[in-house]
Design a protein around this motif. Sequence first.
Motif, mmCIF file in Angstrom:
data_model
loop_
_atom_site.group_PDB
_atom_site.id
_atom_site.type_symbol
_atom_site.label_atom_id
_atom_site.label_comp_id
_atom_site.label_asym_id
_atom_site.label_seq_id
_atom_site.Cartn_x
_atom_site.Cartn_y
_atom_site.Cartn_z
ATOM 1 N N THR A 79 30.917 40.628 58.901
ATOM 2 C CA THR A 79 30.371 40.283 60.217
ATOM 3 C C THR A 79 29.404 39.114 60.100
ATOM 4 O O THR A 79 29.279 38.327 61.023
ATOM 5 N N HIS A 80 28.709 39.020 58.942
ATOM 6 C CA HIS A 80 27.812 37.882 58.708
ATOM 7 C C HIS A 80 27.430 37.833 57.239
ATOM 8 O O HIS A 80 27.734 38.742 56.469
ATOM 9 N N PHE A 81 26.754 36.739 56.873
ATOM 10 C CA PHE A 81 26.578 36.443 55.443
ATOM 11 C C PHE A 81 25.420 37.194 54.792
ATOM 12 O O PHE A 81 25.205 37.066 53.581
ATOM 13 N N HIS A 82 24.651 37.978 55.536
ATOM 14 C CA HIS A 82 23.512 38.677 54.926
ATOM 15 C C HIS A 82 23.974 39.545 53.754
ATOM 16 O O HIS A 82 25.056 40.112 53.775
ATOM 17 N N PHE A 83 23.080 39.637 52.758
ATOM 18 C CA PHE A 83 23.511 40.180 51.460
ATOM 19 C C PHE A 83 23.999 41.612 51.539
ATOM 20 O O PHE A 83 24.830 42.033 50.744
ATOM 21 N N ASP A 84 23.496 42.389 52.525
ATOM 22 C CA ASP A 84 23.930 43.788 52.609
ATOM 23 C C ASP A 84 25.329 43.920 53.218
ATOM 24 O O ASP A 84 25.927 44.988 53.169
ATOM 25 N N HIS A 85 25.859 42.819 53.749
ATOM 26 C CA HIS A 85 27.193 42.845 54.365
ATOM 27 C C HIS A 85 28.243 42.096 53.535
ATOM 28 O O HIS A 85 29.432 42.335 53.664
ATOM 29 N N TYR A 86 27.768 41.191 52.687
ATOM 30 C CA TYR A 86 28.641 40.214 52.046
ATOM 31 C C TYR A 86 28.443 40.156 50.527
ATOM 32 O O TYR A 86 29.286 39.614 49.804
ATOM 33 N N GLY A 173 23.165 34.655 66.892
ATOM 34 C CA GLY A 173 21.834 35.161 67.225
ATOM 35 C C GLY A 173 21.184 35.759 65.988
ATOM 36 O O GLY A 173 20.296 35.152 65.393
ATOM 37 N N HIS A 174 21.673 36.907 65.566
ATOM 38 C CA HIS A 174 21.169 37.524 64.328
ATOM 39 C C HIS A 174 21.460 36.610 63.139
ATOM 40 O O HIS A 174 20.660 36.492 62.222
ATOM 41 N N SER A 175 22.620 35.994 63.148
ATOM 42 C CA SER A 175 22.924 34.889 62.224
ATOM 43 C C SER A 175 23.749 33.880 63.023
ATOM 44 O O SER A 175 24.305 34.232 64.061
ATOM 45 N N GLY A 192 28.567 44.964 63.653
ATOM 46 C CA GLY A 192 27.734 44.393 62.589
ATOM 47 C C GLY A 192 26.267 44.697 62.839
ATOM 48 O O GLY A 192 25.902 45.842 63.123
ATOM 49 N N ASP A 193 25.425 43.656 62.753
ATOM 50 C CA ASP A 193 23.997 43.821 63.059
ATOM 51 C C ASP A 193 23.665 43.305 64.460
ATOM 52 O O ASP A 193 22.491 43.141 64.790
ATOM 53 N N HIS A 194 24.684 43.045 65.277
ATOM 54 C CA HIS A 194 24.416 42.498 66.616
ATOM 55 C C HIS A 194 23.921 43.581 67.574
ATOM 56 O O HIS A 194 22.949 43.384 68.305
#
Length: 329
Positions: A79-86, A173-175, A192-194
């Motif tokens: 969903t996005h590049f943040h380390f907990d997702h990717y 927004g969040h990323s 995701g985190d949205h």
Amino acid sequence: MTARKEIEPVGVIGDGIVQLRLPMAGNPLGYINGYLVEEDDGYTLIDCGWRADDVLAALHAGLALCGLTLADVRRLLVTHFHFDHYGLAGTLLRAGVAELGMHRLDWEFAQRILVDEAQADAESDRWIERNGLRVDASLEEEIHHRRTELTEPTRTLEDGDAVGRLRAVWTPGHSPGHLCFVDSLSGRMFTGDHVLDPITPHVGVWHEGRGDPLGDYVASLHKVDALGARGVCPAHGEPFPDLHRRVEELLAHEGTREAHVLAALERAPANATQVAMSLPWTRREKPFTDLSPAHQQFAVAETLAHLEHLRRNETVSREADGLVYALSA
Ligand SMILES: [Zn+2]
Ligand SMILES: [Zn+2]
């Protein structure tokens, strides 16, 4: 002391969707959800956790409970590049997962941030310091370092792209390149985190010239609300039924925060840290000074998102060099 509840590794959602709860050791969020979605050519995994042995072990164990192995996972979508997702993506590709999809903008952003994390951190530290908060780099947890790696996607996604039964919805927004995924089969949305519940997603300005992420975020909330969903599968916390209710709550939360920011500036022009110090923080409404140094930085970045949003719509102005914000005349 209350006993910590054991995390159930797997949740069956139905319609060929399984929730894998992957550990986030040492993080108050506890776990991140990877969602397995059944396709004709294998399974799609949405988000994969950070790069750590216990996450990989939990992924293997969760798959085994479903009678699957990693060989059944055809592709990973993040969903996005943040380390907990990717963070674990590179490990999974090397282990044979054939495809990795993410939004083009998050791939571009990841390249900027992850090529030299220390340098990127130093830059955002300087930016936060210029906005009035002394950053003691020695106090900073190096929590995300080494828990991620730059991994090139096999496919970059744009708004509306279809991947099997899933359709990408660009929700910046969040990323900058955050994606939600709509399941055409069940009508569920992977957010995701949205959109999280009861957590409020973080929207911050961590870099000069980041634009108006809060404005983007609010527009993205309206966007998913208009699409509607029969059930929400968020990356943190548990799935919940009512997207519209949660969007309304998040919009109300941002509105309340904006009112606080404006009230602070009504008293006197201020930099972002001074404004942040006058706001209540977290769901427990803690004073700024009670936050850990790391959370104080998040608070300043979040306050900056509000200030930059208000500056974008010309409600406030910013002094060119001092980064002092004032209500527009
Ligand atoms: Zn995130
Ligand atoms: Zn997250």
